[in-house]
Motif scaffolding. Structure first.
Motif, mmCIF file in Angstrom:
data_model
loop_
_atom_site.group_PDB
_atom_site.id
_atom_site.type_symbol
_atom_site.label_atom_id
_atom_site.label_comp_id
_atom_site.label_asym_id
_atom_site.label_seq_id
_atom_site.Cartn_x
_atom_site.Cartn_y
_atom_site.Cartn_z
ATOM 1 N N LYS A 78 124.773 -84.980 53.674
ATOM 2 C CA LYS A 78 123.228 -83.446 53.349
ATOM 3 C C LYS A 78 122.473 -83.651 55.274
ATOM 4 C CE LYS A 78 122.035 -82.350 48.738
ATOM 5 N NZ LYS A 78 120.249 -82.919 47.714
ATOM 6 N N VAL A 79 122.110 -82.804 55.708
ATOM 7 C CA VAL A 79 121.882 -83.025 56.910
ATOM 8 C C VAL A 79 120.189 -82.531 56.911
ATOM 9 C CG1 VAL A 79 121.951 -82.716 59.470
ATOM 10 C CG2 VAL A 79 123.646 -82.785 57.984
ATOM 11 N N THR A 80 119.394 -82.738 57.374
ATOM 12 C CA THR A 80 118.248 -82.338 56.507
ATOM 13 C C THR A 80 117.622 -82.139 58.457
ATOM 14 O OG1 THR A 80 117.339 -83.331 54.822
ATOM 15 C CG2 THR A 80 115.515 -82.530 56.653
ATOM 16 N N LEU A 81 116.864 -81.255 59.417
ATOM 17 C CA LEU A 81 116.368 -81.216 60.661
ATOM 18 C C LEU A 81 115.146 -82.059 60.486
ATOM 19 C CD1 LEU A 81 116.871 -81.238 63.596
ATOM 20 C CD2 LEU A 81 115.744 -78.552 63.221
ATOM 21 N N VAL A 82 114.449 -83.394 60.920
ATOM 22 C CA VAL A 82 112.772 -83.424 60.770
ATOM 23 C C VAL A 82 112.203 -83.691 62.029
ATOM 24 C CG1 VAL A 82 113.703 -85.291 58.635
ATOM 25 C CG2 VAL A 82 113.892 -85.936 61.053
ATOM 26 N N LYS A 83 112.268 -83.467 63.040
ATOM 27 C CA LYS A 83 111.992 -83.427 64.214
ATOM 28 C C LYS A 83 112.242 -81.371 65.659
ATOM 29 C CE LYS A 83 111.553 -88.058 65.909
ATOM 30 N NZ LYS A 83 111.808 -89.184 66.683
ATOM 31 N N SER A 84 111.512 -81.418 66.108
ATOM 32 C CA SER A 84 111.247 -80.357 65.707
ATOM 33 C C SER A 84 112.322 -79.975 67.334
ATOM 34 C CB SER A 84 110.185 -79.558 67.494
ATOM 35 O OG SER A 84 110.207 -78.207 67.821
ATOM 36 N N LEU A 85 112.947 -79.161 67.673
ATOM 37 C CA LEU A 85 113.825 -78.157 69.001
ATOM 38 C C LEU A 85 113.293 -77.772 70.210
ATOM 39 C CD1 LEU A 85 116.936 -76.536 66.312
ATOM 40 C CD2 LEU A 85 116.395 -78.662 67.154
ATOM 41 N N ILE A 86 111.628 -77.783 70.384
ATOM 42 C CA ILE A 86 111.687 -77.309 71.211
ATOM 43 C C ILE A 86 111.480 -78.545 72.018
ATOM 44 C CG2 ILE A 86 108.942 -77.009 71.979
ATOM 45 C CD1 ILE A 86 108.653 -75.763 69.652
ATOM 46 N N GLY A 87 112.239 -77.714 74.022
ATOM 47 C CA GLY A 87 111.962 -79.021 74.588
ATOM 48 C C GLY A 87 113.103 -80.095 74.532
ATOM 49 N N ARG A 88 114.074 -79.607 73.419
ATOM 50 C CA ARG A 88 115.184 -80.426 73.877
ATOM 51 C C ARG A 88 116.471 -79.850 74.374
ATOM 52 N NH1 ARG A 88 112.773 -85.082 71.396
ATOM 53 N NH2 ARG A 88 111.962 -84.095 69.940
ATOM 54 N N LEU A 89 117.567 -80.437 75.003
ATOM 55 C CA LEU A 89 118.287 -79.681 75.336
ATOM 56 C C LEU A 89 119.292 -78.853 74.911
ATOM 57 C CD1 LEU A 89 120.423 -83.648 77.076
ATOM 58 C CD2 LEU A 89 118.443 -81.572 78.420
ATOM 59 N N GLU A 90 120.198 -78.060 75.624
ATOM 60 C CA GLU A 90 120.422 -76.698 75.382
ATOM 61 C C GLU A 90 121.466 -77.419 74.525
ATOM 62 O OE1 GLU A 90 119.889 -73.621 74.647
ATOM 63 O OE2 GLU A 90 117.288 -73.972 75.807
ATOM 64 N N SER A 91 122.401 -78.111 74.877
ATOM 65 C CA SER A 91 123.790 -78.376 73.671
ATOM 66 C C SER A 91 122.717 -79.415 73.061
ATOM 67 C CB SER A 91 124.139 -79.330 74.800
ATOM 68 O OG SER A 91 123.710 -80.635 74.934
ATOM 69 N N HIS A 92 121.678 -79.811 72.380
ATOM 70 C CA HIS A 92 120.901 -80.549 71.551
ATOM 71 C C HIS A 92 121.011 -79.443 70.211
ATOM 72 C CE1 HIS A 92 120.334 -84.574 72.961
ATOM 73 N NE2 HIS A 92 121.282 -84.557 73.241
ATOM 74 N N LYS A 93 120.477 -78.708 71.176
ATOM 75 C CA LYS A 93 120.070 -77.106 69.903
ATOM 76 C C LYS A 93 120.840 -76.164 69.396
ATOM 77 C CE LYS A 93 115.881 -75.350 72.801
ATOM 78 N NZ LYS A 93 115.471 -74.921 73.715
ATOM 79 N N ALA A 94 122.486 -76.123 70.111
ATOM 80 C CA ALA A 94 123.424 -75.470 70.293
ATOM 81 C C ALA A 94 123.854 -76.690 68.532
ATOM 82 C CB ALA A 94 124.011 -75.565 70.628
ATOM 83 N N CYS A 95 123.563 -77.904 68.896
ATOM 84 C CA CYS A 95 124.893 -79.111 68.259
ATOM 85 C C CYS A 95 123.786 -78.388 66.720
ATOM 86 C CB CYS A 95 124.951 -79.920 67.149
ATOM 87 S SG CYS A 95 125.354 -80.616 69.776
ATOM 88 N N ALA A 96 122.325 -78.509 66.774
ATOM 89 C CA ALA A 96 121.750 -77.825 65.207
ATOM 90 C C ALA A 96 122.083 -76.430 64.816
ATOM 91 C CB ALA A 96 120.313 -78.007 65.658
ATOM 92 N N ARG A 97 121.787 -75.802 65.673
ATOM 93 C CA ARG A 97 122.926 -74.518 64.962
ATOM 94 C C ARG A 97 124.400 -74.350 63.979
ATOM 95 N NH1 ARG A 97 120.047 -72.721 69.887
ATOM 96 N NH2 ARG A 97 121.762 -72.457 70.858
ATOM 97 N N GLY A 98 124.816 -75.093 65.151
ATOM 98 C CA GLY A 98 126.345 -75.054 64.719
ATOM 99 C C GLY A 98 126.092 -75.847 63.575
ATOM 100 N N LEU A 99 125.343 -76.922 63.110
ATOM 101 C CA LEU A 99 125.271 -77.498 61.801
ATOM 102 C C LEU A 99 124.495 -75.907 60.141
ATOM 103 C CD1 LEU A 99 124.425 -81.139 62.342
ATOM 104 C CD2 LEU A 99 126.426 -79.964 61.682
#
Length: 61
Positions: A8-29
């Motif tokens: 179980k994975v929960t996003l607890v912090k915003s993706l604004i201003g993060r690296l594109e590769s980190h945003k892509a990982c969040a989307r991938g999950l």
């Protein structure tokens, strides 16, 4: 498939201003919004994405 381990994975912090590769990982999950929780299979690929953006996540399992 019912015997497959999941995490179980929960996003607890915003993706604004993060690296594109980190945003892509969040989307991938499958994470799009803060406090959204998803269950993903416990595979090396998913573990790698979780490890990469662990500072944005809360996870159990």
């Amino acid at each position: 498939m019912s015997n497959a381990k999941t995490v179980k994975v929960t996003l607890v912090k915003s993706l604004i201003g993060r690296l594109e590769s980190h945003k892509a990982c969040a989307r991938g999950l499958g994470l799009k919004k803060i406090r959204q929780t998803v269950e993903v299979l416990d595979t090396p690929e998913n573990r790698g994405m979780i490890n990469k953006i662990s500072y944005l996540l809360k996870f159990e399992g």
